[in-house]
Design an enzyme around this catalytic site. Structure first.
Site, PDB file in Angstrom:
ATOM      1  N   ARG A  63       0.777  -1.259   0.000  1.00 29.34           N
ATOM      2  CA  ARG A  63       0.000   0.000   0.000  1.00 29.34           C
ATOM      3  C   ARG A  63       0.800   1.296   0.000  1.00 29.34           C
ATOM      4  NH1 ARG A  63      -4.045  -2.687  -2.010  1.00 29.34           N
ATOM      5  NH2 ARG A  63      -5.410  -3.769  -0.568  1.00 29.34           N
ATOM      6  N   ASP A 305      -1.508 -12.939  -1.614  1.00 24.00           N
ATOM      7  CA  ASP A 305      -2.320 -11.817  -2.100  1.00 24.00           C
ATOM      8  C   ASP A 305      -2.749 -10.943  -0.912  1.00 24.00           C
ATOM      9  OD1 ASP A 305      -3.667 -10.032  -3.670  1.00 24.00           O
ATOM     10  OD2 ASP A 305      -5.338 -11.361  -4.157  1.00 24.00           O
TER      11      ASP A 305
END
Ligand code: NCD
Ligand code: ZN
Ligand code: ZN
Length: 444
Positions: A63, A305
């Protein structure tokens, strides 16, 4: 004199488990023997413990830049190390996305010195950045999104895919998020009524396996013309696996996630909207097909993931709820629990979690307990049983879809480059990870 000696553990090799000593010097495994008699600065008794190659998680979303409130390189990499993940490959769907040489070097400077684990950074494809792609180096591969997911990266044109493969066939693998946007649009129009949308499992209905199969088939056909290397990310259904099996070669690889192996449609009853993930959770038959593919060699890697979103985002209304599960710190215990349940054996787990991803992406010196390899190692207690809780998670998003679930088989110590960095539930070193080095497939 050796720096570190791991004494009398069950060593997980790629072809089996054998008891012995692992001798480490200057960060590298220098000897593996039934009994090492020489001196060592530090000796770690590994009796009844498993010596497992550090996990190489080939699919995470840390992120940065753009969504640091969900995760950053420090929190994400601490989560990784505590869960036995010593290297990770980070996806490019950031804000802004990593689609230029300039953005890639900015992201490199943001992670430099901040990650506890080793790392590699993927580059993202668009319909007009193929020239940019030719200017970059030392990436694990190119990421192509064929359907919309978190972020707004997408490749819509076949001409772009052809251009991409004609370049990458000589350079690196292309990792594909394979859900066909045309198909997704079709289903979303079909299920636009209120009735359908109020179903708790709506996400699985509106993004069916059919859309994944269409995309996998399409991209593998095009790649074949160029003899290019393609890696299908998060294969989730029997339909995709059938297609992958037909195309399978050393150029065509795939990964599955722990959540698609562990959860099915019934998980919506437990997690509600939190269960929203791309690709969606599937039926029990699909889960069984993934396990069959794990054991017959069709699957090359298990990757988390890791897609952290805050609970306040996940618990919102369906439309606003972002898709994704955190998973980098549970990937190893979930797979060890599966070993304890007889679903696969330890050496297969090591192939899927460590040597497989290292081979696919040409990562130098990682992925195996073998002489000459970097000493990135996890000590595992296969008998330790613990409940996963949101409170124990180090990921900034502070939750896990495994909350409340008991798992048997846990990492208890993480060694990075021959140095113990995590032990007894604590970080014991400030050692930082390094950027991984990737060999081009020509050199393989
Ligand atoms: C990922 C994310 O949030 O970045 N979400 C997800 O549901 N898997 C994107 C992706 O991998 O598709
Ligand atoms: Zn994806
Ligand atoms: Zn992803």
């Amino acid at each position: 004199m050796a720096d570190l000696l791991l004494k009398k553990g069950k060593i997980v090799f790629i072809d089996g488990v054998r008891e012995g000593d692992v001798v480490i010097d200057k960060g590298v495994i220098v000897e593996i023997t039934s009994e090492y008699k020489g001196p060592a600065d530090r000796v770690i008794e590994c009796q009844d413990k498993v010596i497992f190659p550090g996990v190489v998680d080939a699919h995470v979303h840390m992120r940065v830049p753009g969504s640091e409130y969900k995760e950053d390189f420090t929190t994400g990499s601490m989560a990784a190390i505590s869960g036995g993940v010593t290297s990770f490959l980070d996806m490019p769907n950031n804000i802004p996305p990593i689609i230029s040489k300039k953005m890639l070097s900015e992201k490199r400077s943001l992670i430099d010195g901040n990650s506890f684990a080793n790392y590699g950074l993927f580059f993202g494809a668009t319909d007009d950045n193929v020239e940019e792609l030719k200017r970059i180096s030392n990436v694990p591969g190119l990421k192509v999104y064929m359907g919309e997911t978190t972020g707004n990266l997408i490749v819509r044109k076949d001409e772009t895919l052809e251009e991409i493969f004609s370049y990458t066939s000589k350079n690196f693998p292309v990792v594909v998020h394979a859900e066909s946007q045309e198909c997704l649009d079709r289903f979303s129009a079909e299920y636009s009524g209120e009735d359908a949308r109020s179903r708790v499992d709506f996400h699985s209905v509106v993004r069916p396996p059919e859309c994944a199969r269409e995309a996998v088939k399409h991209v593998l056909h095009i790649a074949k013309k160029f003899d290019a290397r393609v890696h299908i990310a998060h294969a989730s259904s029997a339909e995709e696996i059938d297609v992958i099996r037909k195309f399978k070669s050393d150029k065509v690889t795939c990964e599955v996630t722990p959540h698609h192996l562990a959860f099915d449609l019934s998980t919506y009853d437990r997690l509600g909207s939190r269960a929203k993930v791309n690709p969606p959770l599937r039926s029990r038959e699909d889960v069984d097909a993934l396990w069959a593919a794990i054991n017959d060699g069709t699957v090359d890697a298990v990757a988390s993931d890791h897609a952290p979103h805050l609970l306040k985002e996940k618990d919102g209304a369906y439309e606003q709820c972002p898709a994704g599960f955190p998973g980098v710190e549970t990937i190893l215990p979930v797979m060890l629990d599966a070993v304890n349940h007889g679903l696969l054996n330890l050496d297969r787990a090591a192939q899927l979690l460590s040597s497989g991803p290292a081979r696919i992406f040409g990562i130098q010196g990682k992925g195996q307990i073998a002489v000459g390899y970097d000493a990135d190692i996890v000590i595992v207690d296969m008998d330790l049983e613990k409940e996963v809780t949101n409170a124990a998670m180090l990921t900034k998003c502070a939750w896990t879809p495994w909350d409340g679930i008991k798992l048997k088989g846990w990492p208890i110590m993480t060694i990075m480059g021959g140095e113990v960095t995590y032990e007894g539930g604590k970080f014991v070193s400030s050692k930082r990870g390094k950027e991984l080095t990737f060999r081009s497939p020509d050199a393989l």
